[in-house]
Design an enzyme around this catalytic site. Structure first.
Site, PDB file in Angstrom:
ATOM      1  N   GLN B 259     -11.070  -5.280  -0.502  1.00  0.00           N
ATOM      2  CA  GLN B 259     -10.811  -4.581   0.754  1.00  0.00           C
ATOM      3  C   GLN B 259     -11.836  -4.977   1.805  1.00  0.00           C
ATOM      4  OE1 GLN B 259      -7.899  -2.952   1.285  1.00  0.00           O
ATOM      5  NE2 GLN B 259      -7.700  -3.933  -0.707  1.00  0.00           N
ATOM      6  N   HIS B 262     -11.194  -7.886   4.147  1.00  0.00           N
ATOM      7  CA  HIS B 262     -10.168  -7.754   5.193  1.00  0.00           C
ATOM      8  C   HIS B 262     -10.783  -7.661   6.578  1.00  0.00           C
ATOM      9  CE1 HIS B 262      -6.108  -7.448   3.732  1.00  0.00           C
ATOM     10  NE2 HIS B 262      -6.437  -6.631   2.764  1.00  0.00           N
ATOM     11  N   GLU B 327      -6.704   5.065   1.108  1.00  0.00           N
ATOM     12  CA  GLU B 327      -5.456   4.291   1.191  1.00  0.00           C
ATOM     13  C   GLU B 327      -5.062   3.783  -0.202  1.00  0.00           C
ATOM     14  OE1 GLU B 327      -6.001   0.619   3.207  1.00  0.00           O
ATOM     15  OE2 GLU B 327      -3.852   0.295   3.580  1.00  0.00           O
ATOM     16  N   HIS B 328      -6.008   3.064  -0.838  1.00  0.00           N
ATOM     17  CA  HIS B 328      -5.785   2.581  -2.204  1.00  0.00           C
ATOM     18  C   HIS B 328      -6.746   3.304  -3.134  1.00  0.00           C
ATOM     19  CE1 HIS B 328      -5.062  -0.986   0.475  1.00  0.00           C
ATOM     20  NE2 HIS B 328      -3.940  -1.037  -0.221  1.00  0.00           N
ATOM     21  N   ASP B 361      -0.598  -5.497  -3.370  1.00  0.00           N
ATOM     22  CA  ASP B 361      -0.461  -6.077  -2.031  1.00  0.00           C
ATOM     23  C   ASP B 361       0.670  -7.086  -1.959  1.00  0.00           C
ATOM     24  OD1 ASP B 361      -2.475  -4.707  -0.811  1.00  0.00           O
ATOM     25  OD2 ASP B 361      -4.016  -6.216  -1.191  1.00  0.00           O
ATOM     26  N   HIS B 420      25.971  33.449  20.610  1.00  0.00           N
ATOM     27  CA  HIS B 420      25.876  33.103  19.191  1.00  0.00           C
ATOM     28  C   HIS B 420      26.639  34.142  18.358  1.00  0.00           C
ATOM     29  CE1 HIS B 420      22.567  30.577  20.588  1.00  0.00           C
ATOM     30  NE2 HIS B 420      22.418  30.074  19.387  1.00  0.00           N
TER      31      HIS B 420
END
Lengths: 430, 430
Positions: B259, B262, B327-328, B361, B420
């Site tokens: 990660q 990235h 996230e992961h 991924d 109504h």
């Protein structure tokens, strides 16, 4: 009212107006709402108390006073008329039953090489429900927001509702007791949305905010989106009706007015291949209008935003209705399920002559919080899933990663991500 | 890097930093993005061409030139290395199979009085997928966005990707051909989001916009939300690892770095009750860093945003990880499924020693577009449902409305909505 045939020379132009209905120009309130949110974020309850003084005409003397006591809710419930109490219980039970059926399940699947893939579905920890207050405080809105959150399994449910003059709506209090909601705060507007999104001294920060509101509430929801999740950005109510000669014009007229009475900005649109029905409904609308206590609102809505369109045939009527993508769609035809496959966009679809839209507002079971302004093309009704979220589940065996690890490593390498590549390669045993 | 025990005196303070990770301050780009959106709305392609000239360093000479030809895509595909082609096909097939399993179905249920209630699930008409371009153009992102839209049944799929110097990424073109995507436009950034949200002379207006991007893209997605639906607002990538002594420190180190490589803003967090493992991973991180081509990025990320936390026990580790909602999440323990019931918040959960995050991924099947920055508390992975929406289905018989119509009318009356009420009453035959 727009009363027009689809082959009229100015039809396209007029129809564009309908497609542009309900657009809210949030740009002009963005600055105000942005300031409100910033004030709540930094000054919390101190700012809330100022906003309540300004907008609701009373001043809480302490943080505790922001909260409605559970005693006042149970008292309001006890004071309910017996028939109304039983009607609300019927509504509660039916809404709960329907929403239980839509609750998503965790699932997984396995492969013979030892792979497990799936999704774990869990409730969010906390939800904040905004319920408009004062005269437009609808207990049904409370039920429709609380029940899906409860069915989802949300542990921490917070309700915010404005109480002008510090006078909570007794019906809403009773509905809170009926639903078993205990954290109810006397806070309204954009301030309430900000309070639930970021938390204050005694209002918990939540994960998801749902519920209807005016343009300030809608704008605040959009602004806090990303820091919390929200259901949708909803505008004025609307009804579309597809009908043929089998329909009862008197019934359709009061159905159209049931949306028109909500709001001058509401839209009521009948599309039919029957000129006869169109003419009759027009007459019946006037008859009904004279009998309605909310005639003034309903008349303005019908005159400025109502439409009756006569088409060449039912196919054309359906096509136009799909373009409109109404919040509520009644299909008042002789065999309505025949048309269902061709209806692509609508928040809720009411099929047949015995299914007025209003039955869905209260007791049928499905949620009455629905996408408006054509957003049924991409939004769904409020539901249990709005209070849940998913996690992917991935489990590989040694055999499984050996089988597809090389391909994975190759793609990672091609993308220039060698740590990704290596994290797979180090695990390969062949 | 934060290397800390959970019982340290300054732990709470440090942990707060981790919870605040990945927050994007979109306020300072809002004005710029707002202007870009307004320009695209009013001047369409003319504005797009200006923005491309400014940001991508080339000038399209016509509207047609904004579009990538299908010939260039099929040529790029033909030029693919055979092994890579087969790896991408494996990825495509597995991703498709997984997403088919998550596709929701329309459902209904009936009652003996003639009631039918349910939900119709339909694909949106059109979807716009944003794929970052240039050096960070990942074919896997294309697969992960296109396939759920295709499985949902979206008829009209549009892709926008920036092409700096008018040089499309060949891998991305090949992936477009592989997926069968035909409408690909050389447009990037906030302009692309606006173009897909409102349409231009040749870029269709879509219903849903998904896909990753920088802060300008994320801000534009938030701004057009409401006019279209969007998937989520995603920030920098992150990984959390829960591990015990059974884990391989060398493997965990490269997983953390997968990660970190990235993005300098990425977060990599190991939480373990094992001091021994923590110490070993720290050493292995340095060993691996020296071997990585993207060392500079990964090192900055690990140093500034990496964390190793040693807890009293696994229960505490899980509790902290739920607060982080990564996230992961890798669960590198001796019996990882034992912990699954207690893991509440994570975009994707990778179970066991043979399941590195990177496998998810590319080829495992589940989507790699996942909620970041703690938003896994309320957002889900990108999925088929993001490209579908629901309509409630309600059909009442005469008997059914007779049975609960009185209660419905009573609640409507209590809420002051007499149209109504009447729309139900006129249909009652007893």
């Amino acid at each position: 009212m727009m009363f027009i045939k689809s082959n009229a020379s100015d039809f396209s132009e007029k129809f564009e107006e309908l497609l542009g209905r309900g657009k809210m120009d949030i740009a002009h309130v963005s600055a105000i709402v942005g300031n409100i949110i910033e004030e709540i974020k930094t000054q919390k309850n101190a700012a809330l108390i100022q906003h309540i003084t300004k907008f609701d005409n009373w001043t809480p003397s302490s943080d505790d006073e922001l909260k409605i006591s559970t005693e006042s809710m149970s008292k309001a419930y006890d004071n309910l008329d017996t028939k109304l109490k039983s009607a609300l219980h019927l509504a509660y039970d039916r809404i709960k039953l329907y929403h239980e059926k839509q609750k998503p399940k965790s699932w997984f699947d396995t492969e013979e090489n030892g792979t497990i893939l799936g999704q774990k579905v869990t409730a969010v920890d906390s939800a904040g429900l905004y319920i408009p207050g004062g005269k437009a405080a609808y207990p049904s809105s409370l039920l429709m927001n609380v029940i899906p959150a409860q069915v989802a399994g949300v542990e921490n449910i917070v309700v915010c509702t404005p109480t002008p003059d510090n006078e909570p709506n007794e019906l809403l209090l009773a509905a809170c007791h009926l639903c078993g909601v205990t954290q109810v705060f006397k806070v309204g507007g954009a301030s309430a949305i900000a309070a639930m999104a970021y938390g204050t001294e005694n209002i918990p920060k939540v994960d998801v905010i749902t519920g209807p509101g005016n343009i300030f509430v809608a704008t605040a929801k959009k602004m806090v989106f990303g820091d919390v999740n929200i259901d949708m950005i909803a505008g004025p109510s609307e009804i579309g009706i597809l009908a043929d000669d089998s329909a009862n014009a008197n019934h359709l007229a009061i159905d159209l007015l049931s949306q028109a009475e909500h709001d001058e900005m509401a839209s009521s649109i009948l599309i039919t291949p029957s000129q006869k029905l169109a003419d009759e409904v027009k007459v019946e609308l006037e008859n009904w209008l004279l009998k309605l206590p909310r005639q003034e609102i309903a008349r303005k809505s019908i005159e400025e935003r109502g439409a009756i369109i006569v088409t060449a045939d039912m196919d054309e009527a359906i096509k136009l209705m799909n373009d409109i993508a109404p919040e509520h769609l009644e299909v008042a035809t002789v065999s309505p399920f025949d048309l269902l496959p061709f209806i692509k966009h609508a928040g809720a679809i009411f099929l047949g002559h015995n299914t007025p839209e209003a039955i869905g507002d209260y007791v049928a079971g499905p949620n009455h919080t629905l996408p408006t302004g054509g957003t049924a093309k991409f939004y769904s009704p409020l539901g249990v899933e709005d209070f849940m979220k998913k996690s992917s589940i991935i489990s590989f065996s040694q055999k499984a990663i050996n089988e597809i690890g090389q391909e994975c490593a190759l793609i990672a390498n091609t993308e220039g991500l060698t740590a990704h590549e290596q994290s797979v390669r180090v695990r390969l045993t062949k």
